[in-house]
Every structure is written in C-alpha cells, then in structure tokens.
Design an enzyme around this catalytic site. Structure first.
Site, PDB file in Angstrom:
ATOM      1  CG  HIS A 262      -6.568   4.504  15.997  1.00  0.00           C
ATOM      2  ND1 HIS A 262      -5.292   4.118  15.666  1.00  0.00           N
ATOM      3  CD2 HIS A 262      -7.329   3.386  15.989  1.00  0.00           C
ATOM      4  CE1 HIS A 262      -5.293   2.808  15.443  1.00  0.00           C
ATOM      5  NE2 HIS A 262      -6.501   2.331  15.643  1.00  0.00           N
ATOM      6  CG  ASP A 313     -13.863   0.468  18.379  1.00  0.00           C
ATOM      7  OD1 ASP A 313     -14.024  -0.641  17.848  1.00  0.00           O
ATOM      8  OD2 ASP A 313     -12.782   0.844  18.869  1.00  0.00           O
TER       9      ASP A 313
END
Lengths: 376, 376
Positions: A262, A313
C-alpha cells in the site's frame, strides 16, 4: 513550482477531519476513533453517522439514521426501469456507475444543494447502493427480487436481498464489520476523484459517480476480485499446498500479486488484521478452510520473498467468498461501504471549497509553425 | 511532505505532451501548435487527430479520422433505448453523464483495453457525444430525430441534427473553431478527474464519465451557461445601456460575475480573443448586436473595476447564443469538444501510469477512546 513526480505521492491535496492514517505505525482512525476500536464496537450505521457528523450518535441520533437508511432502500422508478437492461447488458461496476448517475434525476431533493439536502442525498445513496447490487444480481440470474427489509441492518439486509434468506447473526455482523472497515481511507483515488468533482461545485451524484468510476480500476477497488480469482486458480491447481510455488513463481516473473502493499502503510494495514481474523472465523464455521489456508500460504510467500504486507483487499476476498458473494460483486460491495466516505468527503469539500486544478509538466514538442495539409 | 494548500495550485500532477499554457504570456498550444495558428487553420477533426497522435495528420490520416468520426455517430441500441427516458427525466449534463456511462456496455471493443481498442473507443465517444446532445434536445421537445449525416463535419452535423436544417458554411466553421478552442487545456479539473480515474486502470468510459461529472460544475464548464443567463437578465433590464451598472453593482456586492479570470492566465485567455471576434462576426451577420454589445459592456466594466480578463466561457456564451444553441446545452457542447482532450489524456495516462493518490492534512479531533452508546 513543486515537482512531486507522478502520482502526487506525499502531496497534501486537501484537509480533512474524516479520517487519518499513520502509515508508519499502521494506524487508521475515523474522526479520532481507532479502527481497532471501531471494528469490534461500531455498526456500519454508527460509522456512517460518525463520518458525516464527526461525532458518534446518541441513541436518538442512531435511531434516526437507522430509520433513514432503512426507509430509502428502494431505487426510484426511473432507476428501476433501467435495472433490467443494466442487468442484461452491463458489468457490475458499470451498472452501479450508470445507476448512480441516473438516480440523480428523480431524487426527491431535486437540484437543492443546501447542506441539509446534500445530507439527505448522501443517506439515500448509502441506502440504495446495496439494493442496486442485489437487484442486479437477481435480475441477471432470473431470480425474483427480494424487497428490502427496513427492519434489518444495512449489512444484514444486503445479504438477505442477495441470497433470499436471512443470514445468521454472526455472518451479518462480520459483513457489517467489513462495511465499517472499508468506509473511509483519507485521499484514496476514488475519494480524491469525488472531491475533484465536488470542487467544481458539481452535484453530489456527479461526485459519487466519479468515485465509482475510479474505484472500478484494478489498482484500486478492483483488486479484491483479482485476489479471489488467484485463490480460485490455486484451488484448481490443487489447493493450499500449491500456493507457495504459485506465488513465488509469479513474483520471480515480475507478475504483480494482488492484495499486497500500500502506498501509505509501511507496516500491516490495520484493516487486514480484522479481515484475516474474520476469514479464519468463517473458514472454521463453514468447515471449508481452503480460501483461508490458500490466503495464508500466499501471505507467507509474499512476506518471505518481498517483505510486503497484505492490504485491505487481500483477506476481504476470502471473507466475501465465505459469505457467498459472487466474485464480480466484490468491488460493488466495496462501493456500498465507501459511498459513506465519498459522500462525507464531498460534503466536507463543499463546506470549504476551492477548485482543485493542479499544474502540469509539459513534455511535448517545442513550439512549431502550422503546416498546410498539402505540405505534410 | 509538501503543503501546497487547497486546490493543488502550482503543483505538478502529471506530465503531458498534449497541451501547454504560458499563463503570463497568454499562450495556449496543442502539441506545440499555438492556438492562434490552430483557430484559423485547423478543423476539429484535425485537432482530434493532433491531440491523440501528437502530429498533424497527412491527407490520408485526415480522411481516415473523418471517416471514423463520421461513421460512429449513432448511439448503440442500449443507449438509444435509454434516451427517451433520459430526455424526459434528466438535466442535460446528467443525461450526458448517464448516457456516456451506459455506452460502455455495448461498445464493439468490449473490455479490450489495448491501446488500439482505447483509440477506437475514444473516437466513438467523440463521434457520439454531439448526437446524444442533439437527440436529447429533440426528444424533450417532441421533435423527430434528425439522423447524423456522415458527409458533414462533426461541427456542421451537430448543428444540423440539433436544428433540422443545415447551417451555412460560415456558421458551421465558427462552431468548428469553437470545438477546437475548447478541445484541451492541460490539467483542468475535468481532465484531471479523468486522469485520476484512468490511473486506477479503470476503463476509458469510466474516466470520461468522471470528466463529465466534473465539467458539470459551475466553477468549470457550467460557467458559460451562467454567462448567458446574465446576458439575458441584462437584456430584460433594457440591454447594453444597463450592463455597466448591473456589473458594477454585482462586483461591489461581492457577487461573482461569471466568465472572468482564470487560475492559470494572468493576461487575456487566448481563446477569448477568437471567441470575441466570432461573437462580433455573428452579431453583424444576424443583425442583432445585443448579446455582443452587452458582453462588451460587461467586459469593460469588469476590467475597469477589477482589472480581470474574460475567459473562454465569456464570449462562448454569445457565440452559442447566436448559433441558437439552447442555453442549457452550452456545457454539454463544451463536453462535445473536451471529450477529445479527455480521451487523449486518458490514453496518455495509461501509457505511463502511476496511481494518483495524494496525501491529506488531518484537521479532525485527536485520538479518543470508544464510548458505548449508553454513555454518549
């Protein structure tokens, strides 16, 4: 003129009171409340109230927002007319983008752009998104529609409309937590797209439509579906025992393994902690551990090979899989949650607006003179 | 961490070879060609080719793009089915946003995201936008549709579909120049919104839908309509003789006069130069100078009072008024041009992509502990 490079990484694009991230420490908070406190304690309805009002609701305020989000679940007639065609012709996120765009036409508040009207419009969008997704799925499968039950929480009602029977409390609560975990995340690309639209003083439906348009991308909301496809692929290869080799093979061949890393977090995404735990819980409950076990093996392999942590996710895919949500609805389900954050950010943008209009670096040909067609 | 303040003013968000602005000198160029060279020389079709291919077309290339933009003017069946409902229920920019979103479903290239497919999708969007706007207008007025004439230029064909009879060459050429003038403008808010979407690797229809959503705002594309409303108001007050007092009164009461000033230009917007001249030409041709004269008086008053120059929206309003385009279609007409720039930028973003994900400055409450409902 600053030149931060592509991607605006580290460039402050807006002030917000809605959420905050400490990427180094792995902390996400909504309006001052740590996501680790919100996940076990808050309902999605409370979270919606918090994001929009910057305080947790009192009992009466919570009753009000629950009533509001329960009452406004049916799409308006115009959108309902479109749904059968959208279900036949359109991919899920395109459906949601089109239906959201279309829903502006018959909004009861019309073109009223007062703060109060925009709050009501926001609640309507949050309330109706799950219905759009569930109706879409039932229409495309030639199943009768299951009308929303205003007595159920937004989370439980979605599972009910999608499946036709009521989820047990444990599953409904897990999905409720998923919605809270996905509700907001500072200046992510879809929220930022929504704020760029809002900053032209375009309407809230336009801004949310832009949010959906951005979330659809595989580098953003689309990633959770790709994680599930990878899990299925590994299952077809033989299951968890094949996961490590599969993953390392991908990584060594420079193929991106979705659901990891991320831009903001340098440690574990705190949302992943909860999603991993819930995936495990559902694996045990279902008696089919495969999604979870495959995920664990992938996670270990990526950590060993690259030292990268899973993001929101990654385990969301397993959780949604155990909740028997069709894979191509994972990103629309993400939108059902994130619409709470988008609308809160859009209202925050309106409240203290300045047009978002960055600069560019020109890298094209130098000035040149016109050449007539015959001379080219 | 840079803190440029709200609005990303002066912050480079992307590299582009498509257009450039020198705000101090008042220069706009597309791929190296000065807008002052393009306006008198280029057709909109040549401009589209230039923005997408970074070179002016040869004769054969120009024939090809004209053929392509002529052939793809009819909306697909799915969108055609929606148009009567959109025309009855929806404001013009909302219609365009919804129709553009819906048009992804039946695109002949489907989910193909190759460079070639995206080029074809871009051409289809450029080709179909004028038809959507014209059909919408005729449907809402219960007029029979005028089918596109592939033998006409995109500009002439739009006026033909809208009015039902062919515009004379001078008017068609003026409208053609308007399309070229509005085609691109570096990192304006709608183009930037489109690039933010594209940077998640979402599809080109999503990105263009986000562009429409942003252009709709009154601080962006919506301004030209507001200029026309102001001109009409002054006409109702008695015409050009009332314009100066009206304008000064607004300014002294801190009411924004639309169509003036620009974040980037510190001198006259070079597009305004051409639009002013064309407004004058059409005023003389029509024998009704009022739009132009009122505009001139407003311009002088704003210059005397505030020293601010007109921007692209100001004289565009008069020009579109003389071309008998309904006022509420001015922004959709802007979109019919800008879609050429949006699609070029989206393709440029795809070609060298990085997720656009800025940072935020958190201004909300400090970390606080969860409070149970009963304790609030």
């Amino acid at each position: 003129m600053a030149a931060p490079g592509k991607g605006l990484e580290g460039v402050v694009a807006a002030e917000t009171a809605i959420s905050d991230i400490d990427g180094k420490e792995g902390v996400l908070s909504y309006v001052g409340y740590d996501i680790h406190d919100l996940a076990p304690n808050a309902t999605f309805e409370e979270t919606c109230y918090l994001l929009h009002n910057l305080e947790l609701p009192t009992e009466q305020q919570l009753d009000e927002i629950k009533e509001q989000l329960g009452r406004e679940r049916e799409p308006n007639d115009f959108v309902m007319d479109l749904m059968p065609q959208l279900a036949q012709n359109t991919a899920p996120m395109s459906m949601l983008r089109t239906a959201c765009s279309a829903s502006s036409a018959n909004d009861p508040d019309g073109w009223d752009t007062s703060e109060e009207a925009n709050y009501r419009k926001a609640m309507r969008l949050i309330a109706v998104f799950p219905t759009l997704v569930a109706y879409y799925d039932r229409l495309r499968n030639d199943q009768p529609l299951v009308r929303p039950d205003s007595g159920l929480s937004l989370a439980a009602n979605f599972l009910y409309m999608l499946k036709g029977d009521k989820a047990d409390d444990a599953e409904a609560r897990i999905f409720d937590i998923c919605l809270t975990l996905h509700a907001d995340h500072t200046m992510n690309a879809s929220t930022f797209a929504a704020r760029v639209c809002a900053a032209t003083l375009s309407d809230i439906h336009s801004a949310v439509t832009a949010g959906i348009a951005a979330l659809k991308g595989p580098l953003h909301g689309g990633a959770n579906e790709q994680v599930m496809r990878m899990i299925k692929e590994i299952r077809n290869l033989g299951g968890a025992g094949k996961a490590r080799d599969y993953t390392i093979d991908k990584l060594r061949n420079k193929v991106k393994v979705m659901g990891f890393g991320h831009r903001v977090y340098k440690t574990e995404d705190p949302r992943a902690t909860h999603l991993r735990r819930m995936a495990k819980e559902l694996a045990e409950k279902s008696g089919d551990g495969s999604n979870y076990e495959i995920s664990q093996e992938i996670e270990r392999a990526v950590m060993d090979e690259k030292g990268i942590y899973p993001n929101v996710d990654f385990y969301a895919a397993s959780v949604y899989g155990y909740l028997r949500i069709p894979t191509d609805l994972f990103t629309p389900v993400f939108a059902c949650s994130r619409v709470s954050g988008w609308t809160a950010h859009v209202r925050e943008q309106y409240a203290d607006n300045r047009l978002i209009r960055p600069d560019h670096a020109y890298v094209g040909p130098e000035r040149r003179s016109w050449k007539a067609l015959s001379q080219r």
